[in-house]
Motif scaffolding. Structure first.
Motif, short mmCIF file in Angstrom:
data_model
loop_
_atom_site.label_atom_id
_atom_site.label_comp_id
_atom_site.label_asym_id
_atom_site.label_seq_id
_atom_site.Cartn_x
_atom_site.Cartn_y
_atom_site.Cartn_z
N GLY A 196 13.14 8.95 -13.61
CA GLY A 196 13.39 9.13 -15.01
C GLY A 196 13.50 6.93 -15.33
O GLY A 196 12.81 6.70 -14.37
N ARG A 197 14.15 6.68 -16.30
CA ARG A 197 14.77 5.88 -16.26
C ARG A 197 14.58 4.99 -15.68
O ARG A 197 14.66 3.49 -15.58
CB ARG A 197 15.44 5.30 -17.16
N GLN A 198 15.77 5.78 -14.40
CA GLN A 198 16.21 4.74 -12.93
C GLN A 198 15.59 4.41 -12.19
O GLN A 198 15.19 3.84 -11.65
CB GLN A 198 17.27 5.84 -12.92
N GLY A 199 14.27 5.80 -12.64
CA GLY A 199 13.48 4.94 -11.61
C GLY A 199 12.05 3.93 -11.54
O GLY A 199 12.01 3.64 -10.54
N LEU A 200 12.35 3.32 -13.14
CA LEU A 200 11.68 2.37 -13.48
C LEU A 200 11.90 1.38 -13.46
O LEU A 200 11.51 -0.10 -12.41
CB LEU A 200 11.43 1.81 -14.84
N SER A 201 13.54 0.95 -12.12
CA SER A 201 14.05 0.03 -12.59
C SER A 201 14.59 -0.35 -11.10
O SER A 201 14.21 -1.03 -10.33
CB SER A 201 15.78 0.11 -12.51
N LEU A 202 14.14 0.14 -10.16
CA LEU A 202 14.27 0.98 -8.47
C LEU A 202 12.89 0.25 -8.13
O LEU A 202 12.15 0.04 -7.21
CB LEU A 202 13.98 2.30 -8.13
N ARG A 203 11.91 0.79 -9.05
CA ARG A 203 10.84 0.77 -8.79
C ARG A 203 9.79 -0.73 -9.10
O ARG A 203 9.58 -1.70 -7.46
CB ARG A 203 9.39 0.98 -9.34
N LEU A 204 10.84 -1.83 -9.48
CA LEU A 204 10.38 -2.96 -10.09
C LEU A 204 11.77 -4.03 -8.59
O LEU A 204 10.99 -4.99 -8.83
CB LEU A 204 11.08 -2.91 -11.07
N LEU A 205 12.87 -3.28 -8.54
CA LEU A 205 12.93 -3.88 -7.21
C LEU A 205 12.68 -4.11 -6.25
O LEU A 205 12.91 -5.04 -5.74
CB LEU A 205 14.65 -2.91 -7.52
N ILE A 206 12.27 -2.54 -5.86
CA ILE A 206 11.59 -2.70 -4.81
C ILE A 206 10.26 -3.94 -4.72
O ILE A 206 9.79 -4.53 -3.37
CB ILE A 206 10.63 -1.60 -3.81
N LEU A 217 18.16 2.89 -3.48
CA LEU A 217 16.75 2.91 -3.36
C LEU A 217 16.94 2.67 -1.80
O LEU A 217 15.78 3.29 -0.96
CB LEU A 217 16.35 1.00 -3.51
N ALA A 218 17.79 2.28 -0.96
CA ALA A 218 18.05 2.52 -0.08
C ALA A 218 18.21 4.05 0.81
O ALA A 218 16.70 4.11 1.93
CB ALA A 218 19.63 1.65 1.38
N ALA A 219 18.78 4.28 0.38
CA ALA A 219 18.53 6.34 0.28
C ALA A 219 17.18 6.32 -0.13
O ALA A 219 16.70 7.30 0.96
CB ALA A 219 19.92 6.78 -0.08
N VAL A 220 16.18 6.55 -0.67
CA VAL A 220 15.17 6.83 -1.22
C VAL A 220 14.03 6.60 -0.59
O VAL A 220 12.99 6.92 -0.84
CB VAL A 220 15.44 7.10 -2.69
N SER A 221 14.33 5.47 0.02
CA SER A 221 12.92 4.63 0.71
C SER A 221 12.49 5.23 1.94
O SER A 221 11.70 4.48 2.67
CB SER A 221 13.68 2.92 1.18
N ASP A 222 13.55 6.36 2.44
CA ASP A 222 12.29 6.22 3.89
C ASP A 222 12.30 6.00 4.59
O ASP A 222 11.61 6.03 5.72
CB ASP A 222 11.55 7.57 3.86
N ASN A 259 1.12 -1.29 0.12
CA ASN A 259 -0.20 -0.26 0.05
C ASN A 259 1.34 1.07 0.43
O ASN A 259 0.65 2.29 -0.54
CB ASN A 259 -1.05 0.07 1.15
N ILE A 260 1.96 1.66 0.81
CA ILE A 260 2.65 2.22 1.07
C ILE A 260 3.51 2.38 -0.46
O ILE A 260 3.90 3.99 -1.08
CB ILE A 260 3.85 1.92 1.95
N LEU A 261 3.85 1.04 -0.91
CA LEU A 261 4.31 1.16 -2.75
C LEU A 261 3.73 1.90 -3.06
O LEU A 261 4.28 2.92 -3.89
CB LEU A 261 4.75 0.41 -2.46
N TYR A 262 3.04 1.83 -3.46
CA TYR A 262 1.75 2.17 -4.65
C TYR A 262 1.47 4.01 -4.43
O TYR A 262 1.00 4.11 -4.83
CB TYR A 262 0.84 1.57 -4.62
N ALA A 263 1.07 3.90 -3.32
CA ALA A 263 0.49 5.45 -2.46
C ALA A 263 1.35 6.46 -2.27
O ALA A 263 1.57 7.74 -3.09
CB ALA A 263 -0.54 5.52 -1.37
N VAL A 264 2.48 6.30 -1.68
CA VAL A 264 3.87 7.20 -1.28
C VAL A 264 5.06 6.60 -2.47
O VAL A 264 5.46 8.20 -3.17
CB VAL A 264 4.14 6.57 -0.52
N LEU A 265 5.96 5.09 -2.21
CA LEU A 265 7.27 5.08 -2.89
C LEU A 265 7.05 5.29 -4.25
O LEU A 265 8.03 6.11 -4.85
CB LEU A 265 7.64 4.09 -2.48
N ASP A 266 6.63 4.48 -5.16
CA ASP A 266 6.01 5.11 -6.06
C ASP A 266 6.10 6.84 -6.91
O ASP A 266 6.97 6.66 -8.33
CB ASP A 266 4.42 4.51 -7.27
#
Length: 347
Positions: free
Chosen positions: A117-127, A167-172, A103-110
């Motif tokens: 940008g393109r790096q964000g796509l990979s980070l979203r799939l990595l989490i 990902l660890a740095a931006v995952s809050d 829920n937090i992934l779809y509501a906030v982290l995504d």
């Protein structure tokens, strides 16, 4: 009284307990109701807890050594030994935690990762891959290597090693590295629900469906197509193209191109202005596209590279000394003194 008995057995003082009533144990203070009742009852109950602790210690000394139980405190400064129940989540607790994290992934982290940008796509799939491993292994402490994550992501393990710290740095606080990799062991990460997101996670409704990293077919179609397909698959209603652009954060051109390609392959179907998934078998489709060969080759390559790395590490291990290397069974390792009579006769 059970809590006070525990604190007394750990070597706490009454002052320590009073200090923590406004710190990490406000629930204990709430049990007394009012400050006046707390001031009246706490010293009395603490005296009873200390008496019970002293009686138990005397009883332990009188018991035979074989019947004594291992006590948590060794002295006043020793940490309390946990029973295992408080520090480890149950299987049901892990699944509930993953649901809250989704829920937090779809509501906030995504939305936060869309700005990368393109790096964000990979980070979203990595989490998503990490949450999938978390659910499969039923643990919130993951020691999954970069090569295993690379197989799940369809990327090179060096790319995964570069993305994990980001990902660890931006995952809050959701993803935290707690142990560095050493020898054959991988980095160890803790996945948790930070306190600032707990209320939001309780208010949101859990979504249906299984979370995925990259299914083999999307090795050929790309990360954007994987996110668009997931949005259609997990949506509560059949979404329109504008809804998919807004939900995934993918540009409209990339979203339209992914939808057109997936529609050609029979993965999605248009119904008026909305989209829905079909019953096509994604694994068979991946085999038809030739992706499964690359998937299996990556697994085999990782296995060979891991075996070579372990063999390299084993070269530096101290070899075990066998007993036959220390003693010769056919040789006497002792010396007998000469007979006194023989010495006198020689003299």
């Amino acid at each position: 009284m059970a809590v006070l008995n525990h604190f007394s057995a750990c070597g706490w003082s009454l002052q320590d307990v009073e200090n923590e009533l406004t710190g990490q144990f406000p629930g204990l203070a709430a049990l007394y109701g009012t400050p006046q009742r707390q001031a009246r009852l706490l010293p009395y109950e603490w005296t009873k807890a200390q008496s019970l602790t002293a009686a138990n210690q005397v009883l332990q000394k009188r018991l035979p050594r074989s019947h004594r139980k291992k006590s948590a405190p060794i002295n006043n400064t020793s940490p309390t030994l946990t029973t295992g129940g408080a520090g480890k989540l149950s299987s049901a607790g892990i699944h509930q935690l993953v649901n809250d994290l989704e829920n937090i992934l779809y509501a906030v982290l995504d939305h936060r990762l869309q700005a990368k940008g393109r790096q964000g796509l990979s980070l979203r799939l990595l989490i998503r891959g990490l949450l999938g491993y978390m659910r499969a292994k039923e643990t919130d402490v993951l020691d999954v290597g970069c090569r295993s994550l690379a197989v799940a992501m369809g990327k090179h393990h060096v790319t995964i090693a570069r993305l994990l710290p980001i990902l660890a740095a931006v995952s809050d606080g959701i993803l935290t590295k707690i142990v560095d990799a050493r020898h054959k062991a991988a980095d160890v990460y803790l996945i948790q629900l930070p306190e600032q997101y707990q209320q939001l996670a309780r208010e949101l409704t859990w979504q249906k469906g299984k979370i995925h990293a990259i299914r083999p077919v999307f090795r050929a179609l790309g990360d954007a197509a994987a996110l668009v397909y997931e949005a259609i698959e997990r949506g509560r209603h059949f979404p329109r193209t504008a809804d998919l652009v807004r939900a995934t954060g993918v540009s409209r051109n990339a979203c339209s191109a992914a939808l057109a390609e997936m529609e050609t392959l029979g993965m999605v179907q248009r119904q008026g202005h909305t989209w829905k998934t079909t019953t096509v078998n994604l694994r068979m489709l991946a085999t038809r596209l030739g992706v499964m060969d690359d998937y299996l080759d990556q697994i085999s390559r990782n296995r060979n590279e891991r075996a070579a790395w372990h063999a390299y590490l084993d070269r530096f291990l101290t070899p075990k000394v066998k007993e036959t290397d220390l003693f010769d069974p056919e040789r006497d390792e002792y010396w007998l003194p000469p007979d006194d009579a023989a010495i006198w006769h020689a003299a």
